[in-house]
Scaffold this motif. Structure first.
Motif, short mmCIF file in Angstrom:
data_model
loop_
_atom_site.label_atom_id
_atom_site.label_comp_id
_atom_site.label_asym_id
_atom_site.label_seq_id
_atom_site.Cartn_x
_atom_site.Cartn_y
_atom_site.Cartn_z
N ILE A 11 0.84 -1.20 0.00
CA ILE A 11 0.00 0.00 0.00
C ILE A 11 0.88 1.25 0.00
N LYS A 12 1.92 1.23 0.82
CA LYS A 12 2.82 2.39 0.91
C LYS A 12 3.52 2.63 -0.43
N LEU A 13 4.02 1.56 -1.06
CA LEU A 13 4.73 1.69 -2.33
C LEU A 13 3.80 2.18 -3.44
N VAL A 14 2.59 1.64 -3.51
CA VAL A 14 1.64 2.08 -4.53
C VAL A 14 1.25 3.53 -4.28
N ASP A 15 1.06 3.89 -3.01
CA ASP A 15 0.69 5.25 -2.65
C ASP A 15 1.75 6.25 -3.09
N GLN A 16 3.02 5.91 -2.95
CA GLN A 16 4.11 6.82 -3.27
C GLN A 16 4.45 6.83 -4.76
N SER A 17 3.91 5.89 -5.52
CA SER A 17 4.24 5.81 -6.94
C SER A 17 3.17 6.49 -7.78
N ALA A 18 3.41 6.50 -9.08
CA ALA A 18 2.47 7.08 -10.02
C ALA A 18 1.45 6.03 -10.49
N ILE A 19 1.54 4.82 -9.95
CA ILE A 19 0.63 3.74 -10.33
C ILE A 19 -0.76 4.05 -9.79
N ASP A 20 -1.78 3.92 -10.64
CA ASP A 20 -3.16 4.17 -10.23
C ASP A 20 -3.85 2.91 -9.75
N GLU A 21 -3.45 1.76 -10.30
CA GLU A 21 -4.12 0.51 -9.96
C GLU A 21 -3.09 -0.60 -9.93
N PHE A 22 -3.21 -1.52 -8.95
CA PHE A 22 -2.24 -2.59 -8.77
C PHE A 22 -2.98 -3.85 -8.35
N THR A 23 -2.66 -4.98 -8.98
CA THR A 23 -3.23 -6.27 -8.62
C THR A 23 -2.10 -7.28 -8.49
N TYR A 24 -2.12 -8.07 -7.41
CA TYR A 24 -1.13 -9.10 -7.17
C TYR A 24 -1.88 -10.40 -6.93
N GLU A 25 -1.51 -11.45 -7.69
CA GLU A 25 -2.14 -12.75 -7.53
C GLU A 25 -1.06 -13.80 -7.31
N SER A 26 -1.30 -14.67 -6.32
CA SER A 26 -0.36 -15.75 -6.03
C SER A 26 -1.10 -16.87 -5.31
#
Length: 167
Positions: A11-26
């Motif tokens: 959450i912190k990394l996405v918040d600080q980046s220019a990325i608007d949407e992020f999905t991680y599947e594992s």
């Protein structure tokens, strides 16, 4: 399954980046995060065999001024006009895609910095591409007025690296 601390880091990394949407599947687990209106919203979808967890509450960003705005085509046209009034005549650009290094070894001093005098054959940096370290020369005589990239930063072909006031 991701641990709570790992999700917080994401959450912190996405918040600080220019990325608007992020999905991680594992392993059947999915974590999705999407920025909207200055907030980072995250949700986790566990495996169907596991007990369902509560989705994470919307988390306010530490910096509420982070906003997603559409890019305007007029902005890049105006910026070079402002830069043309700056104190430089020439830009040294990257001849390839790679990693920019400002010094020959981590322990060494930088090749050049703002205010350094350069000749046409002066090595100003290294760009590493495919494990080959390519020395980049100034190709002009003058004074470095600005270093445009950070040590270890990825650079693109034609990306300006330095600004030079020629003599």
């Amino acid at each position: 399954m991701l641990k709570v601390q790992e999700i917080r880091e994401l959450i912190k990394l996405v918040d600080q980046s220019a990325i608007d949407e992020f999905t991680y599947e594992s392993d059947g687990t999915s974590v999705s995060m999407k920025k909207s209106n200055g907030q980072t919203v995250s949700s986790a979808n566990p495996k169907p065999a596991e007990a369902p967890e509560q989705p994470a509450e919307p988390v306010k960003t530490a910096e509420p001024e982070v906003k997603v705005e559409p890019k305007s085509e007029n902005v890049p046209a105006e910026k070079p006009a402002e830069e043309n009034t700056a104190n430089f005549d020439h830009e040294i650009v990257s001849p390839m895609v790679g990693t920019f290094y400002a010094k020959p070894t981590p322990e060494s001093d930088t090749y050049v910095k703002s205010g350094s005098k350069v000749e046409a054959d002066t090595v100003v940096c290294i760009v590493e591409a495919m494990k080959l370290f390519n020395e980049i020369e100034a190709e002009t005589t003058g004074e470095i007025t600005e270093v445009l990239v950070e040590d270890g930063e990825l650079v693109e072909y034609g990306q300006p690296l330095f600004r030079v006031k020629t003599k």
